[in-house]
Scaffold this active site. Structure first.
Site, PDB file in Angstrom:
ATOM      1  N   SER A  71     131.299   1.574  13.594  1.00  0.00           N
ATOM      2  CA  SER A  71     130.430   2.743  13.539  1.00  0.00           C
ATOM      3  C   SER A  71     130.472   3.460  14.882  1.00  0.00           C
ATOM      4  CB  SER A  71     128.996   2.323  13.227  1.00  0.00           C
ATOM      5  OG  SER A  71     128.129   3.374  13.609  1.00  0.00           O
ATOM      6  N   HIS A 111     133.606   4.714  10.830  1.00  0.00           N
ATOM      7  CA  HIS A 111     132.402   5.044  10.073  1.00  0.00           C
ATOM      8  C   HIS A 111     131.607   6.066  10.894  1.00  0.00           C
ATOM      9  CE1 HIS A 111     128.974   3.831   7.394  1.00  0.00           C
ATOM     10  NE2 HIS A 111     128.237   4.026   8.484  1.00  0.00           N
ATOM     11  N   ASP A 141     128.275   8.136  11.314  1.00  0.00           N
ATOM     12  CA  ASP A 141     126.866   8.158  10.900  1.00  0.00           C
ATOM     13  C   ASP A 141     126.257   9.530  11.140  1.00  0.00           C
ATOM     14  OD1 ASP A 141     126.192   5.525   9.912  1.00  0.00           O
ATOM     15  OD2 ASP A 141     126.702   4.824  11.921  1.00  0.00           O
ATOM     16  N   MET A 143     123.218  12.037  10.799  1.00  0.00           N
ATOM     17  CA  MET A 143     121.747  12.009  10.636  1.00  0.00           C
ATOM     18  C   MET A 143     121.170  13.388  10.910  1.00  0.00           C
ATOM     19  SD  MET A 143     120.863   8.461  12.606  1.00  0.00           S
ATOM     20  CE  MET A 143     121.925   7.013  12.464  1.00  0.00           C
ATOM     21  N   HIS A 198     128.936   8.685   6.508  1.00  0.00           N
ATOM     22  CA  HIS A 198     127.720   8.119   5.926  1.00  0.00           C
ATOM     23  C   HIS A 198     126.622   9.147   6.162  1.00  0.00           C
ATOM     24  CE1 HIS A 198     124.431   4.752   6.327  1.00  0.00           C
ATOM     25  NE2 HIS A 198     124.254   5.500   5.251  1.00  0.00           N
ATOM     26  N   MET A 208     123.212  10.378   6.203  1.00  0.00           N
ATOM     27  CA  MET A 208     121.783  10.052   6.169  1.00  0.00           C
ATOM     28  C   MET A 208     121.043  11.368   6.321  1.00  0.00           C
ATOM     29  SD  MET A 208     122.105   6.622   8.431  1.00  0.00           S
ATOM     30  CE  MET A 208     123.690   7.157   9.037  1.00  0.00           C
ATOM     31  N   MET A 235     122.528  -0.978   2.762  1.00  0.00           N
ATOM     32  CA  MET A 235     121.971  -0.950   4.115  1.00  0.00           C
ATOM     33  C   MET A 235     121.226  -2.259   4.370  1.00  0.00           C
ATOM     34  SD  MET A 235     122.786   1.851   5.690  1.00  0.00           S
ATOM     35  CE  MET A 235     121.846   1.439   7.155  1.00  0.00           C
ATOM     36  N   GLY A 267     118.951   4.811  10.716  1.00  0.00           N
ATOM     37  CA  GLY A 267     118.433   5.668  11.790  1.00  0.00           C
ATOM     38  C   GLY A 267     118.900   5.234  13.168  1.00  0.00           C
ATOM     39  N   GLY A 274     121.241   2.223  15.600  1.00  0.00           N
ATOM     40  CA  GLY A 274     122.105   1.061  15.737  1.00  0.00           C
ATOM     41  C   GLY A 274     121.352  -0.054  16.436  1.00  0.00           C
ATOM     42  N   GLY A 275     121.963  -1.222  16.482  1.00  0.00           N
ATOM     43  CA  GLY A 275     121.422  -2.336  17.263  1.00  0.00           C
ATOM     44  C   GLY A 275     120.211  -3.024  16.662  1.00  0.00           C
ATOM     45  N   ASP A 332     126.203  -2.357   5.914  1.00  0.00           N
ATOM     46  CA  ASP A 332     126.006  -1.593   7.146  1.00  0.00           C
ATOM     47  C   ASP A 332     124.638  -1.911   7.732  1.00  0.00           C
ATOM     48  OD1 ASP A 332     126.038   0.329   9.145  1.00  0.00           O
ATOM     49  OD2 ASP A 332     125.897   2.045   7.777  1.00  0.00           O
ATOM     50  N   GLY A 372     123.332  -4.290  11.426  1.00  0.00           N
ATOM     51  CA  GLY A 372     123.169  -5.647  11.939  1.00  0.00           C
ATOM     52  C   GLY A 372     124.307  -6.578  11.569  1.00  0.00           C
ATOM     53  N   GLY A 412     128.485  -1.433  14.443  1.00  0.00           N
ATOM     54  CA  GLY A 412     128.412  -0.583  15.628  1.00  0.00           C
ATOM     55  C   GLY A 412     128.352  -1.421  16.890  1.00  0.00           C
TER      56      GLY A 412
HETATM   57  C1  DX5 Z   1     122.310   2.899  10.901  1.00  0.00           C
HETATM   58  C2  DX5 Z   1     123.752   3.255  10.692  1.00  0.00           C
HETATM   59  C3  DX5 Z   1     124.689   2.145  11.011  1.00  0.00           C
HETATM   60  C4  DX5 Z   1     124.592   1.678  12.419  1.00  0.00           C
HETATM   61  C5  DX5 Z   1     125.032   0.259  12.506  1.00  0.00           C
HETATM   62  O1  DX5 Z   1     121.514   3.928  10.515  1.00  0.00           O
HETATM   63  O2  DX5 Z   1     123.992   3.641   9.368  1.00  0.00           O
HETATM   64  O3  DX5 Z   1     126.031   2.499  10.682  1.00  0.00           O
HETATM   65  O4  DX5 Z   1     125.351   2.427  13.301  1.00  0.00           O
HETATM   66  O5  DX5 Z   1     124.827  -0.176  13.799  1.00  0.00           O
HETATM   67  P1  DX5 Z   1     124.728  -1.717  14.128  1.00  0.00           P
HETATM   68  O6  DX5 Z   1     126.026  -2.340  13.701  1.00  0.00           O
HETATM   69  O7  DX5 Z   1     124.535  -1.746  15.611  1.00  0.00           O
HETATM   70  O8  DX5 Z   1     123.572  -2.255  13.356  1.00  0.00           O
HETATM   71 ZN    ZN Z   2     126.147   3.883   8.745  1.00  0.00          ZN
END
Ligand code: DX5
Ligand code: ZN
Length: 229
Positions: free
Chosen positions: A14, A39, A41, A43, A72, A74, A144, A149, A151-152, A182, A184, A204
């Site tokens: 990501s 990927h 993201d 938003m 993706h 969102m 999901m 929203g 990462g991490g 997607d 964690g 990510g």
């Molecule tokens: C969250 C995104 C994910 C995110 C994953 O809203 O859709 O793609 O970047 O990040 P990690 O792998 O750090 O959870």
């Molecule tokens: Zn994503």
């Protein structure tokens, strides 16, 4: 519980976790290390609080790498953005079942635009009824395993059961759809995800934090181990 997919498992970094000031380079770094695509993201500050980037920046990544990039989305009313992302050259566009009143139509629009159509479910969204009626139009289901929203975040373990359920649904429909997870996702949970039927792992932080090549190698070895059990 074993529903291993017939597809090759893909590792899809990501870009959300990449350094945005060097996006092309960061994308390339992951691809050179063995990632099977990227990927993106997207938003909008409405479906989820943050705003990231749109079709123009996504196009820049496609052009810089020539790689498979999936968007993706969102965003609310994703139907308004399908044409722009298709023109940006993405391979797949995934929309959220919670973000549109016209899921069937949007999936059709994505396919008509020449892209793979994906549908995503938030952690609290149940499976069967939302998907059953659109399965013939679906190339990808994205589960999901965090609330979208950011990462991490920490993997929500209840997502595993959903992965298994969707794997069975895909099988029951004799569909060729991919099953993507997607949120964690790490080398530590990659194996169990694959054994439950996931064949696309989006990650990510677990890719971009530290040594990208070593991180992707760690994913690869966990995936290999899961497939040889
Ligand atoms: C969250 C995104 C994910 C995110 C994953 O809203 O859709 O793609 O970047 O990040 P990690 O792998 O750090 O959870
Ligand atoms: Zn994503």
């Amino acid at each position: 519980m074993n529903s291993i997919s017939k597809h090759q498992v893909r590792i899809l970094p990501s870009l959300l976790a990449a350094d945005f000031s060097r996006l092309g380079e960061e994308a390339q770094r992951a691809l050179s290390a063995g990632a099977h695509g990227l990927h993106a993201d997207v938003m909008d500050g409405q479906f989820v609080p943050p705003i990231t980037f749109g079709a123009d920046i996504t196009r820049a990544v496609v052009e810089a790498t020539g790689a498979r990039v999936d968007a993706h989305l969102m965003i609310v009313e994703p139907e308004k953005q399908i044409e722009a992302f298709a023109k940006a050259g993405v391979k797949g566009i995934t929309v959220h079942v919670e973000a549109t009143a016209h899921l069937h139509r949007v999936l059709g629009m994505i396919r008509d635009a020449g892209c793979e159509a994906g549908v995503s479910l938030n952690p609290a969204t149940p499976v069967t009824e939302s998907l059953r009626y659109v399965m013939p139009l679906v190339d990808r289901v994205l589960i999901m395993t965090v609330n979208p929203g950011w990462g991490g975040q920490k993997f929500i373990p209840e997502g595993l059961d959903k992965v298994h359920k969707v794997a069975r649904l895909i099988e029951a429909h004799e569909s060729n759809a991919r099953l993507q997870v997607d949120g964690g996702v790490t080398p530590e949970n990659a194996g169990v995800l694959v054994r439950h039927g996931a064949d696309e792992l989006v990650a990510g932080s677990a890719v971009y934090k530290g040594d990208v090549a070593a991180n992707i190698a760690a994913f690869e070895s966990q995936i290999r181990a899961a497939l040889t059990v």
